[in-house]
Design an enzyme around this catalytic site. Structure first.
Site, PDB file in Angstrom:
ATOM      1  N   ILE A   1       0.858  -1.172   0.000  1.00 43.08           N
ATOM      2  CA  ILE A   1       0.000   0.000   0.000  1.00 43.08           C
ATOM      3  C   ILE A   1       0.896   1.224   0.000  1.00 43.08           C
ATOM      4  O   ILE A   1       1.830   1.319   0.804  1.00 43.08           O
ATOM      5  CB  ILE A   1      -0.929   0.036   1.236  1.00 43.08           C
ATOM      6  N   CYS A   2       0.626   2.150  -0.895  1.00 38.68           N
ATOM      7  CA  CYS A   2       1.347   3.420  -0.923  1.00 38.68           C
ATOM      8  C   CYS A   2       2.854   3.155  -1.014  1.00 38.68           C
ATOM      9  O   CYS A   2       3.314   2.381  -1.840  1.00 38.68           O
ATOM     10  CB  CYS A   2       0.965   4.244   0.307  1.00 38.68           C
TER      11      CYS A   2
END
Length: 321
Positions: free
Chosen positions: A108-109
């Site tokens: 994520i990210c």
């Protein structure tokens, strides 16, 4: 009953809280709808069983299991801490070994920094938060960084854009595991208005538009937004700005950062998006209202800028309504 899928969520000091909690909420809601589907463990190299997230809040974590167990999904959360941890050989080594014990590995990210450091993105297409794509590409040139999509799947490795895009990625994982109906039901529970496809752009194109410095061009920009269904050719805009076509085009690009044609198309696509979100039934009507000469011209521009077709975009809002 579907098999229980074990999900390991890696969280390090300085992690972005929503990078952890967003996907967890998706998996938990899927568990409520289809009991016994997921078992979720949050692990990390914390002291006394906890880490400090980027917002200052504490989060309880289990120690990094040694050796890494067999599990279904590894989720590596991002944030400032994840970028720092990409220089920690122990964490990077654990991720590399844990990934070999997982059916699929996700980030994520800026968790993508950790996957890249572990060599898991070499030769793969990947994404991350748009603000960190350039640095990631420079640091790991063997990774094919695409700064636009919400998430990217390349084989058994999934990477997502920033923060809330982790929810989109987790919904896609649930859809792969349990089907589109369950994923859509989870999206509704989370009051996510629609499940965005991975190929959709990370952010609205209009957000990247800057304002001109000279008042006459700023006024023209404001006027364009309210007259998208009119003639907005360079000749017409130059005449309205009382400049020659060449001088107008040069000044507009220098101050706005885009050619007049690109600027107009961007705003027209944004107008089309709003109409489709409101449930407009006819693409002909949308094309006319947004200033496109035909539905086909709308389709090409929309897909180029948003990453999905107008019909697919409208359908996702309809299903979530």
């Amino acid at each position: 009953m579907p098999p229980i899928r074990r999900v390991l969520v890696l969280a390090v000091d300085g992690v972005q809280s929503l990078d952890v909690m967003g996907p967890i909420e998706v998996f938990c809601d899927a568990n409520d709808l289809v009991p016994g589907t997921y078992r979720i463990d949050v692990v990390g190299p914390g002291r006394d069983g906890q880490i400090t997230m980027s917002n200052g809040l504490k989060l309880g974590v289990d120690p990094l299991p040694e050796p890494p167990p067999r599990h279904d999904t590894l989720v590596v959360a991002g944030g400032e801490g994840a970028r720092r941890a990409s220089d920690d050989p122990a964490i990077v080594d654990w991720i590399a070994r844990a990934s070999r014990r997982a059916r699929r590995t996700t980030s994520i990210c800026t968790g993508s920094y950790l996957l890249a450091a572990a060599g898991l993105l070499n030769g793969r297409r990947a994404t991350t938060h748009w603000n960190y794509c350039t640095v990631l590409a420079q640091r790991y040139p063997e990774v094919d960084i695409d700064p636009d999509p919400l998430f990217v799947r390349d084989g058994d490795v999934w990477t997502s854009a920033g923060i809330t895009a982790g929810i989109d990625l987790a919904l896609a994982l649930v859809e792969e595991d349990l089907g589109a109906d369950v994923a859509l039901a989870v999206a509704r529970l989370l009051v996510v208005f629609f499940k965005r496809p991975g190929g959709q752009s990370q952010f609205s194109g209009a957000l990247s538009v800057q304002q001109a410095s000279r008042p006459a061009l700023r006024e023209l920009q404001a006027w364009i937004g309210g007259h998208l269904d009119e003639d907005l050719s360079v000749a017409a805009l130059a005449d309205r700005a009382q400049l020659s076509e060449r001088s107008f085009a040069r000044a507009f690009r220098a101050e706005v950062g885009q050619t007049p044609a690109v600027y107009v198309e961007t705003l027209r696509v944004e107008r089309a998006r709003a109409l489709l979100e409101d449930g407009a039934q006819s693409l002909d009507a949308v094309a006319r209202a947004a200033g496109f000469s035909s539905p086909e011209v709308l389709r090409r521009a929309f897909h180029r800028r948003v990453g999905v077709s107008p019909a697919a975009y409208r359908e996702r809002f309809r299903l979530a309504a």
